[in-house]
Design an enzyme around this catalytic site. Structure first.
Site, PDB file in Angstrom:
ATOM      1  N   ASP A  53      35.001 -17.795 -33.996  1.00 26.51           N
ATOM      2  CA  ASP A  53      34.108 -18.172 -32.908  1.00 26.51           C
ATOM      3  C   ASP A  53      33.284 -16.953 -32.462  1.00 26.51           C
ATOM      4  O   ASP A  53      33.852 -15.946 -32.026  1.00 26.51           O
ATOM      5  CB  ASP A  53      34.942 -18.693 -31.738  1.00 26.51           C
ATOM      6  CG  ASP A  53      34.124 -19.490 -30.752  1.00 26.51           C
ATOM      7  OD1 ASP A  53      32.886 -19.417 -30.801  1.00 26.51           O
ATOM      8  OD2 ASP A  53      34.714 -20.206 -29.917  1.00 26.51           O
ATOM      9  N   ASP A  54      31.961 -17.031 -32.618  1.00 26.84           N
ATOM     10  CA  ASP A  54      31.049 -15.972 -32.175  1.00 26.84           C
ATOM     11  C   ASP A  54      31.155 -14.686 -32.989  1.00 26.84           C
ATOM     12  O   ASP A  54      30.834 -13.604 -32.489  1.00 26.84           O
ATOM     13  CB  ASP A  54      31.270 -15.620 -30.689  1.00 26.84           C
ATOM     14  CG  ASP A  54      30.854 -16.731 -29.748  1.00 26.84           C
ATOM     15  OD1 ASP A  54      30.451 -17.805 -30.232  1.00 26.84           O
ATOM     16  OD2 ASP A  54      30.937 -16.530 -28.525  1.00 26.84           O
ATOM     17  N   CYS A  91      28.460 -23.356 -30.284  1.00 24.22           N
ATOM     18  CA  CYS A  91      29.742 -23.908 -30.733  1.00 24.22           C
ATOM     19  C   CYS A  91      29.709 -25.381 -31.122  1.00 24.22           C
ATOM     20  O   CYS A  91      29.967 -25.736 -32.278  1.00 24.22           O
ATOM     21  CB  CYS A  91      30.794 -23.702 -29.647  1.00 24.22           C
ATOM     22  SG  CYS A  91      30.963 -22.012 -29.072  1.00 24.22           S
ATOM     23  N   LYS A 145      40.546 -24.314 -31.611  1.00 20.90           N
ATOM     24  CA  LYS A 145      39.512 -24.793 -30.691  1.00 20.90           C
ATOM     25  C   LYS A 145      38.857 -26.076 -31.193  1.00 20.90           C
ATOM     26  O   LYS A 145      38.408 -26.153 -32.329  1.00 20.90           O
ATOM     27  CB  LYS A 145      38.456 -23.691 -30.518  1.00 20.90           C
ATOM     28  CG  LYS A 145      37.266 -24.072 -29.668  1.00 20.90           C
ATOM     29  CD  LYS A 145      36.335 -22.889 -29.490  1.00 20.90           C
ATOM     30  CE  LYS A 145      35.048 -23.277 -28.785  1.00 20.90           C
ATOM     31  NZ  LYS A 145      34.174 -22.114 -28.528  1.00 20.90           N
ATOM     32  N   HIS A 147      36.388 -28.433 -28.919  1.00 20.95           N
ATOM     33  CA  HIS A 147      35.055 -28.359 -28.324  1.00 20.95           C
ATOM     34  C   HIS A 147      34.104 -29.460 -28.816  1.00 20.95           C
ATOM     35  O   HIS A 147      32.901 -29.239 -28.957  1.00 20.95           O
ATOM     36  CB  HIS A 147      34.423 -26.979 -28.565  1.00 20.95           C
ATOM     37  CG  HIS A 147      33.450 -26.606 -27.478  1.00 20.95           C
ATOM     38  ND1 HIS A 147      32.685 -25.459 -27.517  1.00 20.95           N
ATOM     39  CD2 HIS A 147      33.114 -27.236 -26.321  1.00 20.95           C
ATOM     40  CE1 HIS A 147      31.927 -25.393 -26.440  1.00 20.95           C
ATOM     41  NE2 HIS A 147      32.170 -26.463 -25.692  1.00 20.95           N
ATOM     42  N   HIS A 238      35.558 -15.173 -29.392  1.00 24.87           N
ATOM     43  CA  HIS A 238      34.848 -15.597 -28.178  1.00 24.87           C
ATOM     44  C   HIS A 238      35.445 -14.877 -26.965  1.00 24.87           C
ATOM     45  O   HIS A 238      36.609 -14.486 -26.973  1.00 24.87           O
ATOM     46  CB  HIS A 238      35.013 -17.116 -28.031  1.00 24.87           C
ATOM     47  CG  HIS A 238      34.072 -17.766 -27.068  1.00 24.87           C
ATOM     48  ND1 HIS A 238      34.165 -17.586 -25.707  1.00 24.87           N
ATOM     49  CD2 HIS A 238      33.030 -18.609 -27.274  1.00 24.87           C
ATOM     50  CE1 HIS A 238      33.211 -18.301 -25.114  1.00 24.87           C
ATOM     51  NE2 HIS A 238      32.512 -18.923 -26.041  1.00 24.87           N
ATOM     52  N   ASP A 296      31.129 -19.749 -36.573  1.00 23.82           N
ATOM     53  CA  ASP A 296      30.450 -20.943 -36.057  1.00 23.82           C
ATOM     54  C   ASP A 296      29.028 -20.646 -35.599  1.00 23.82           C
ATOM     55  O   ASP A 296      28.203 -21.555 -35.514  1.00 23.82           O
ATOM     56  CB  ASP A 296      31.252 -21.600 -34.928  1.00 23.82           C
ATOM     57  CG  ASP A 296      31.326 -20.738 -33.665  1.00 23.82           C
ATOM     58  OD1 ASP A 296      31.100 -19.507 -33.747  1.00 23.82           O
ATOM     59  OD2 ASP A 296      31.628 -21.291 -32.584  1.00 23.82           O
ATOM     60  N   ASN A 297      28.733 -19.388 -35.301  1.00 19.75           N
ATOM     61  CA  ASN A 297      27.377 -18.999 -34.902  1.00 19.75           C
ATOM     62  C   ASN A 297      27.298 -17.481 -34.853  1.00 19.75           C
ATOM     63  O   ASN A 297      28.281 -16.789 -35.138  1.00 19.75           O
ATOM     64  CB  ASN A 297      26.976 -19.606 -33.549  1.00 19.75           C
ATOM     65  CG  ASN A 297      28.009 -19.442 -32.454  1.00 19.75           C
ATOM     66  OD1 ASN A 297      28.604 -20.412 -31.992  1.00 19.75           O
ATOM     67  ND2 ASN A 297      28.257 -18.208 -32.023  1.00 19.75           N
ATOM     68  N   LYS A 314      23.578 -15.024 -30.586  1.00 22.98           N
ATOM     69  CA  LYS A 314      24.125 -16.349 -30.327  1.00 22.98           C
ATOM     70  C   LYS A 314      23.234 -17.111 -29.351  1.00 22.98           C
ATOM     71  O   LYS A 314      22.711 -16.549 -28.395  1.00 22.98           O
ATOM     72  CB  LYS A 314      25.521 -16.214 -29.723  1.00 22.98           C
ATOM     73  CG  LYS A 314      26.114 -17.520 -29.221  1.00 22.98           C
ATOM     74  CD  LYS A 314      27.411 -17.296 -28.476  1.00 22.98           C
ATOM     75  CE  LYS A 314      27.943 -18.617 -27.934  1.00 22.98           C
ATOM     76  NZ  LYS A 314      29.227 -18.460 -27.228  1.00 22.98           N
TER      77      LYS A 314
END
Length: 567
Positions: A53-54, A91, A145, A147, A238, A296-297, A314
């Site tokens: 994540d991130d 996300c 996660k 989301h 994240h 994811d990004n 992001k």
């Protein structure tokens, strides 16, 4: 001189692929011409998909000079590095497109993320990847996660194709206490085992907890009896920036405190992946496993991430927001130890994995089966990517249909990639180039940054193959290409569904649900109608007195949009 060089290269690239002869108002005409299915394994492979994540482009060892990831580096070096791979900038969109194989304009999730109090989730009538794999005989498990919404029980992971689930439903939680807040005072516990609140797991660092769960799944399953699909969706890296001290110590000399904490979290992920791959070998899965690693990004430089030397961060449609870190590691790969520059998108995993599992890709997908491109080095079946069209994002004042040659309203936030070319309209988001460790003490080092200052544009065009850092806008010198890509946006817009972005429901607050985040609406409640764009009211808005207005104006003039992070 540089522009003419780019222009010459661009003409050759377009002509070589026949783009100038395309009908730009029709679907991708080369979808079924390139690639072709690679030889399938004799038995359906086990699949382990690891998503961070991130994690930014510059936040992995083989791209970075200051972060060390020996396990990820080794797995990538022995497999296939995906160096032309794209995700979404935030996300929910990336996760929804991974799990459905559809662009977010086709699921109604084209605006922002799903917030904890919104009565919204992944559309229930859209088949998911784990559901398809279950139909093909897989045992499916998710750890980490989610989301993708949880306002009804039907939205939960265990109702969307996973046999088991351990993880958090919201977008961000404390790594130890699993508390998550959606505004001041609106906080609750967010860790679930299946469909029940996992109160007893509080206090365990989430990266370790999730890794232990994956190893338990591998130990208890018979790899010869049934193929396995595990979606390991790490909360890391994240915010909040938290990790055990032992991971921070090797980076104690790093001057940027945020980067130091961030690097420690990446180190914990690297160790976790090592433990997962060790378990794959120990319990007899490895020789028939496809392991996929993806972010994811893009990363968030404000909180230690780095996308250098790419532009943006992001939450933006610049390369730094959407160019993903990714690789595939597997003994089943035909050509290993190489770098793939085949154009790939996060939607491609759905049809690729379904085909590997022995099934046929569903109709209506935006993804393509890319296994031949990944495993054998063939041409990618994908020639274009719709990054997004967001009709609810604030329109830019200086955009118009006229500026889009009557083809597209450039006030609307949108982005598309076709071949070597990428076009952006509206507000693509924060567009600076941020080297790692340049922001140890705001605002001192900020003034030395290279800042993007063109504020009255609403249309950009780049040859991202020749200019991956997006420094040479060619929209003025190649209007012919810009018009063609605008036509692609217009085509995709005609296929979009209404946006699903409902207002928040106060019943969602944890204080009404036993102190934890979870479903609050009855299963029989009808899904809310999708939200269409509300026109802006005409007339002058009343001025409000604000003692900080002068300070805000000062920062705005200096183009320090760093202060207005939306995500």
């Amino acid at each position: 001189m540089a522009v003419s060089a780019f222009t010459g290269l661009s003409v050759v690239s377009l002509l070589s692929l026949g783009y100038l002869s395309w009908d730009w108002t029709r679907p991708n005409q080369l979808e079924n011409e390139a690639g072709g299915a690679a030889t399938q394994p004799q038995r359906p492979p086990h699949v382990v998909f690891i998503m961070t994540d991130d994690q930014g482009y510059n936040d992995i060892g083989y791209h970075s000079g200051d972060i060390r990831t020996p396990t990820l580096d080794r797995l990538a070096a022995e497999g296939v590095k995906l160096e032309n791979y794209y995700t979404q900038p935030i996300c929910t969109p990336s996760r929804s497109q991974f799990i459905t194989g559809r662009y977010q304009i086709h699921t109604g999730l084209q605006h922002s993320i799903i917030h904890p109090r919104q009565p919204n989730c992944l559309p229930l009538d859209v088949p998911t990847l784990p559901q398809r794999l279950q139909e093909l005989g897989y045992s499916t498990h998710m750890v980490g996660k989610w989301h993708l919404g949880f306002y009804k029980r039907d939205c939960l992971p265990t109702r969307r194709g996973f046999h088991t689930y351990l993880g958090s439903l919201t977008g961000s939680v404390d790594y130890y206490t699993y508390h998550s807040c959606d505004g001041p005072g609106v906080c609750g516990y967010d860790l679930r085992e299946g469909e029940k609140v996992a109160w007893s797991q509080a206090g365990k660092y989430s990266t370790h907890l999730y890794t232990q769960r994956v190893r338990k799944i591998l130990a208890s399953h018979d790899p010869a009896a049934q193929p396995l699909f595990i979606f390991l969706s790490f909360q890391a890296v994240h915010t909040p920036l938290q990790s055990p001290r032992s991971y921070v110590y090797p980076y104690r000399q790093m001057g940027n405190v945020e980067r130091r904490k961030y690097a420690a979290m990446v180190a914990a992920v690297d160790e976790a992946v090592h433990n997962v791959t060790y378990a794959l070998r120990k319990y007899g899965y490895y020789r028939n496993t496809v392991l996929i690693f993806s972010t994811d990004n893009g990363g968030q430089p404000l909180f230690g991430g780095s996308n250098w030397p790419l532009r943006g961060r992001k939450g933006t449609y610049w390369e730094g927001g959407i160019r993903g870190v990714g690789f595939v590691h597997s003994p089943l790969l035909r050509r290993k130890r190489r770098v793939s520059r085949a154009l790939l998108h996060v939607t491609d995993w759905y049809p690729t994995l379904v085909r590997l599992a022995g099934g046929n890709a569903s109709e209506g997908l935006d993804g393509h089966d890319a296994w031949a491109a990944i495993s054998e080095g063939r041409e990618s079946p994908r020639l274009e990517i719709l990054h997004n069209i967001d009709p609810l994002q604030k329109r830019v004042r200086h955009g118009s249909l006229r500026r889009g040659w009557g083809i597209w309203d450039t006030a609307v936030q949108a982005a598309v990639r076709v071949g070597d070319w990428k076009l952006l309209t509206g507000d693509p988001g924060y567009g600076d180039w941020t080297p790692p460790q340049t922001l140890p003490s705001f605002p001192g080092a900020w003034w030395d940054l290279e800042r993007y200052t063109q504020t009255r544009k609403s249309l950009w065009l780049f040859n991202v193959t020749a200019d991956p850092y997006e420094r040479n806008d060619l929209s003025a010198v190649r209007p012919d290409v810009a018009k063609q890509l605008l036509a692609r946006l217009a085509y995709y817009n005609r296929t979009s569904v209404p946006v699903r972005y409902p207002t928040e429901d106060p019943r969602a607050e944890p204080r009404f649900n036993g102190g934890a985040w979870g479903p609050w609406a009855a299963d029989e409640e009808a899904e809310l109608e999708p939200r269409r764009k509300v026109p802006h009211k005409k007339g002058k808005a009343k001025k409000r007195k604000c003692k900080h207005c002068r300070m805000r104006a000062f920062f705005k003039k200096l183009n320090t949009r760093m202060m207005s992070n939306r995500i």
